[in-house]
Design an enzyme around this catalytic site. Sequence first.
Site, mmCIF file in Angstrom:
data_model
loop_
_atom_site.group_PDB
_atom_site.id
_atom_site.type_symbol
_atom_site.label_atom_id
_atom_site.label_comp_id
_atom_site.label_asym_id
_atom_site.label_seq_id
_atom_site.Cartn_x
_atom_site.Cartn_y
_atom_site.Cartn_z
ATOM 1 N N TYR A 152 0.842 -1.215 0.000
ATOM 2 C CA TYR A 152 0.000 0.000 0.000
ATOM 3 C C TYR A 152 0.876 1.264 0.000
ATOM 4 O O TYR A 152 0.630 2.210 -0.761
ATOM 5 C CB TYR A 152 -0.895 -0.053 1.236
ATOM 6 C CG TYR A 152 -1.891 1.069 1.383
ATOM 7 C CD1 TYR A 152 -3.032 1.121 0.589
ATOM 8 C CD2 TYR A 152 -1.702 2.071 2.332
ATOM 9 C CE1 TYR A 152 -3.955 2.145 0.732
ATOM 10 C CE2 TYR A 152 -2.623 3.095 2.491
ATOM 11 C CZ TYR A 152 -3.748 3.131 1.689
ATOM 12 O OH TYR A 152 -4.660 4.145 1.843
ATOM 13 N N LYS A 156 1.025 4.252 -2.777
ATOM 14 C CA LYS A 156 0.675 5.647 -2.448
ATOM 15 C C LYS A 156 1.870 6.587 -2.670
ATOM 16 O O LYS A 156 1.690 7.757 -3.006
ATOM 17 C CB LYS A 156 0.165 5.730 -1.003
ATOM 18 C CG LYS A 156 -1.167 4.999 -0.792
ATOM 19 C CD LYS A 156 -2.273 5.627 -1.613
ATOM 20 C CE LYS A 156 -3.619 4.971 -1.412
ATOM 21 N NZ LYS A 156 -4.685 5.615 -2.184
HETATM 22 P P1 NAP Z 1 -13.335 2.412 1.320
HETATM 23 O O1 NAP Z 1 -14.371 2.843 2.279
HETATM 24 O O2 NAP Z 1 -12.824 1.005 1.365
HETATM 25 O O3 NAP Z 1 -13.835 2.750 -0.167
HETATM 26 C C1 NAP Z 1 -13.046 2.417 -1.274
HETATM 27 C C2 NAP Z 1 -13.853 2.615 -2.525
HETATM 28 O O4 NAP Z 1 -13.017 2.262 -3.641
HETATM 29 C C3 NAP Z 1 -15.080 1.718 -2.601
HETATM 30 O O5 NAP Z 1 -16.144 2.425 -3.218
HETATM 31 C C4 NAP Z 1 -14.615 0.574 -3.508
HETATM 32 O O6 NAP Z 1 -15.650 -0.054 -4.225
HETATM 33 C C5 NAP Z 1 -13.724 1.348 -4.473
HETATM 34 N N1 NAP Z 1 -12.832 0.459 -5.198
HETATM 35 C C6 NAP Z 1 -11.943 -0.430 -4.682
HETATM 36 N N2 NAP Z 1 -11.323 -1.072 -5.683
HETATM 37 C C7 NAP Z 1 -11.817 -0.576 -6.844
HETATM 38 C C8 NAP Z 1 -11.561 -0.821 -8.212
HETATM 39 N N3 NAP Z 1 -10.670 -1.749 -8.591
HETATM 40 N N4 NAP Z 1 -12.244 -0.125 -9.157
HETATM 41 C C9 NAP Z 1 -13.155 0.814 -8.789
HETATM 42 N N5 NAP Z 1 -13.449 1.087 -7.499
HETATM 43 C C10 NAP Z 1 -12.782 0.403 -6.543
HETATM 44 O O7 NAP Z 1 -12.011 3.301 1.454
HETATM 45 P P2 NAP Z 1 -11.786 4.821 1.914
HETATM 46 O O8 NAP Z 1 -11.239 4.791 3.293
HETATM 47 O O9 NAP Z 1 -12.955 5.668 1.583
HETATM 48 O O10 NAP Z 1 -10.557 5.183 0.959
HETATM 49 C C11 NAP Z 1 -10.672 5.998 -0.196
HETATM 50 C C12 NAP Z 1 -9.272 6.382 -0.651
HETATM 51 O O11 NAP Z 1 -8.611 7.082 0.413
HETATM 52 C C13 NAP Z 1 -8.383 5.170 -0.973
HETATM 53 O O12 NAP Z 1 -7.551 5.473 -2.066
HETATM 54 C C14 NAP Z 1 -7.560 5.027 0.275
HETATM 55 O O13 NAP Z 1 -6.338 4.376 0.023
HETATM 56 C C15 NAP Z 1 -7.365 6.474 0.682
HETATM 57 N N6 NAP Z 1 -7.016 6.666 2.085
HETATM 58 C C16 NAP Z 1 -7.845 6.264 3.079
HETATM 59 C C17 NAP Z 1 -7.468 6.478 4.403
HETATM 60 C C18 NAP Z 1 -8.325 6.073 5.566
HETATM 61 O O14 NAP Z 1 -7.852 6.180 6.696
HETATM 62 N N7 NAP Z 1 -9.550 5.640 5.380
HETATM 63 C C19 NAP Z 1 -6.236 7.082 4.682
HETATM 64 C C20 NAP Z 1 -5.420 7.469 3.635
HETATM 65 C C21 NAP Z 1 -5.819 7.275 2.340
HETATM 66 P P3 NAP Z 1 -16.075 -1.620 -3.957
HETATM 67 O O15 NAP Z 1 -17.204 -1.535 -2.997
HETATM 68 O O16 NAP Z 1 -16.494 -2.130 -5.270
HETATM 69 O O17 NAP Z 1 -14.858 -2.305 -3.410
#
Ligand code: NAP
Length: 244
Positions: A152, A156
């Site tokens: 990951y 990133k």
């Molecule tokens: P999340 O709740 O797991 O949501 C991820 C979203 O991405 C879901 O809608 C998922 O859809 C979609 N997705 C995953 N794989 C995909 C693919 N191959 N094609 C199209 N859509 C896909 O995650 P989140 O926490 O909101 O994270 C959003 C972004 O922020 C990510 O890039 C994550 O790395 C980044 N981020 C998050 C955090 C944190 O603490 N939460 C911190 C730093 C960065 P499905 O339902 O189909 O899987």
Amino acid sequence: MNKVALITGATRGIGRQIALTLAQEGYDIAINYRTENDELEETKKIIEERNVKCLAVQGDVSNYDDCERFVKEVIDKFGTIDVLVNNAGITKDTLLMRMKKEDFEQVIDVNLVGTFNVTKNVVTYMMKARTGRIINISSVVGIAGNAGQANYSASKAGIIGFTKSLAKELASRNILVNAVAPGFIETSMTDVLKDEIKEEIAKSIPLKRMGTTEDVAKVVKFLASEDSSYITGQVIHVDGGMLM
Ligand code: NAP
């Protein structure tokens, strides 16, 4: 005519909140989703309640042909894409000794190659329009690293290099490219952590709390807006002071 924003992985979490926030600002919204489910329907419904148009386009961002198709669907419907938010992302955490090659490749394929796949297709249109904003969702661990997240973190960190290179390539076309690096944000991605671990993390953050999806979406809104017209190639930390 409303401006148009395409947000990948927008059925829940940070992506959904970005879509709602930009809808609130009057953008027509294209949400990309991988899996059709109730969350998708709910997201569409709450976007449309904000009196803007919403198009949901299916596609796995790690599949180039899917991206080519769904970007075209957005252009066919709206005629333009003013703002692209590369948000779709996954984790497959484990220590390197236990990490399978597929665990590494899948995370790179969705998070980093996926960002390339969508951007490459959208940039064609932005270059013709000679304007655009691309906002890539990175992470603090792309800057600082994290044990158990070699895959990951690499994805990133790659997004940050990609962002800076594109910012240089596209500045002359008035396309601004920035990244947002969230810290620990309350979503289903961090829900898997035990409560004790979440409390420990919160204690270690200068602002003493995990972030909300709104904390991230507000910064994306700024980077999409005219207020950030002299900012490109930057990584904006939204992490309560975790990294300084
Ligand atoms: P999340 O709740 O797991 O949501 C991820 C979203 O991405 C879901 O809608 C998922 O859809 C979609 N997705 C995953 N794989 C995909 C693919 N191959 N094609 C199209 N859509 C896909 O995650 P989140 O926490 O909101 O994270 C959003 C972004 O922020 C990510 O890039 C994550 O790395 C980044 N981020 C998050 C955090 C944190 O603490 N939460 C911190 C730093 C960065 P499905 O339902 O189909 O899987």
